[in-house]
Write a protein that holds these residues in place. Structure first.
Motif, PDB file in Angstrom:
ATOM      1  N   TYR A 103       0.818  -1.201   0.000  1.00  0.00           N
ATOM      2  CA  TYR A 103       0.000   0.000   0.000  1.00  0.00           C
ATOM      3  C   TYR A 103       0.856   1.257   0.000  1.00  0.00           C
ATOM      4  N   THR A 104       0.323   2.302  -0.630  1.00  0.00           N
ATOM      5  CA  THR A 104       0.904   3.636  -0.540  1.00  0.00           C
ATOM      6  C   THR A 104      -0.100   4.508   0.206  1.00  0.00           C
ATOM      7  N   LEU A 105       0.391   5.276   1.183  1.00  0.00           N
ATOM      8  CA  LEU A 105      -0.451   6.159   1.992  1.00  0.00           C
ATOM      9  C   LEU A 105      -0.044   7.599   1.732  1.00  0.00           C
ATOM     10  N   ASN A 106      -1.042   8.484   1.670  1.00  0.00           N
ATOM     11  CA  ASN A 106      -0.786   9.894   1.419  1.00  0.00           C
ATOM     12  C   ASN A 106      -1.897  10.705   2.077  1.00  0.00           C
ATOM     13  N   ALA A 107      -1.614  11.961   2.423  1.00  0.00           N
ATOM     14  CA  ALA A 107      -2.643  12.802   3.046  1.00  0.00           C
ATOM     15  C   ALA A 107      -2.504  14.248   2.596  1.00  0.00           C
ATOM     16  N   GLN A 108      -3.658  14.923   2.519  1.00  0.00           N
ATOM     17  CA  GLN A 108      -3.706  16.350   2.226  1.00  0.00           C
ATOM     18  C   GLN A 108      -4.469  17.023   3.367  1.00  0.00           C
ATOM     19  N   CYS A 109      -3.804  17.977   4.026  1.00  0.00           N
ATOM     20  CA  CYS A 109      -4.388  18.646   5.194  1.00  0.00           C
ATOM     21  C   CYS A 109      -5.119  19.928   4.809  1.00  0.00           C
ATOM     22  N   THR A 110      -6.244  20.150   5.463  1.00  0.00           N
ATOM     23  CA  THR A 110      -6.977  21.407   5.402  1.00  0.00           C
ATOM     24  C   THR A 110      -7.375  21.750   6.838  1.00  0.00           C
ATOM     25  N   ALA A 111      -7.942  22.897   7.047  1.00  0.00           N
ATOM     26  CA  ALA A 111      -8.319  23.306   8.406  1.00  0.00           C
ATOM     27  C   ALA A 111      -9.354  22.341   8.983  1.00  0.00           C
TER      28      ALA A 111
END
Length: 88
Positions: A49-57
């Motif tokens: 698996y590849t894990l990734n994240a994009q943060c917002t408020a």
């Protein structure tokens, strides 16, 4: 989960080969520009698996990709830690 670190346990729904799924982690400690570090801690085939994240408020969208040539149905356990940042 309103903490800067923690653990997320997913269900074992089937994920087709080379497919990406996403879900939202609601967390009041996350700000836009922060970095969410993810680690596959258990519950699945290591390296699949590849894990990734994009943060917002107030939240982050987490993406999970099945890197294999076959369908996987494993309940992943993901550790996360939030790195606070300031964009200057």
């Amino acid at each position: 989960l309103n903490t800067i670190c923690g653990q997320i346990t997913l269900n074992n729904a089937a994920l087709a080969a080379a497919t990406i799924v996403s879900f939202t982690l609601t967390n009041s400690t996350i700000a836009s520009g922060d970095v969410l570090v993810l680690n596959h801690a258990g519950g699945g085939t290591v390296g699949s698996y590849t894990l990734n994240a994009q943060c917002t408020a107030g939240s982050a969208v987490i993406n999970i990709r099945n890197n294999t040539a076959g369908s996987l149905g494993e309940a992943l356990v993901i550790n996360f830690v939030l790195v606070k940042s300031a964009i200057a």
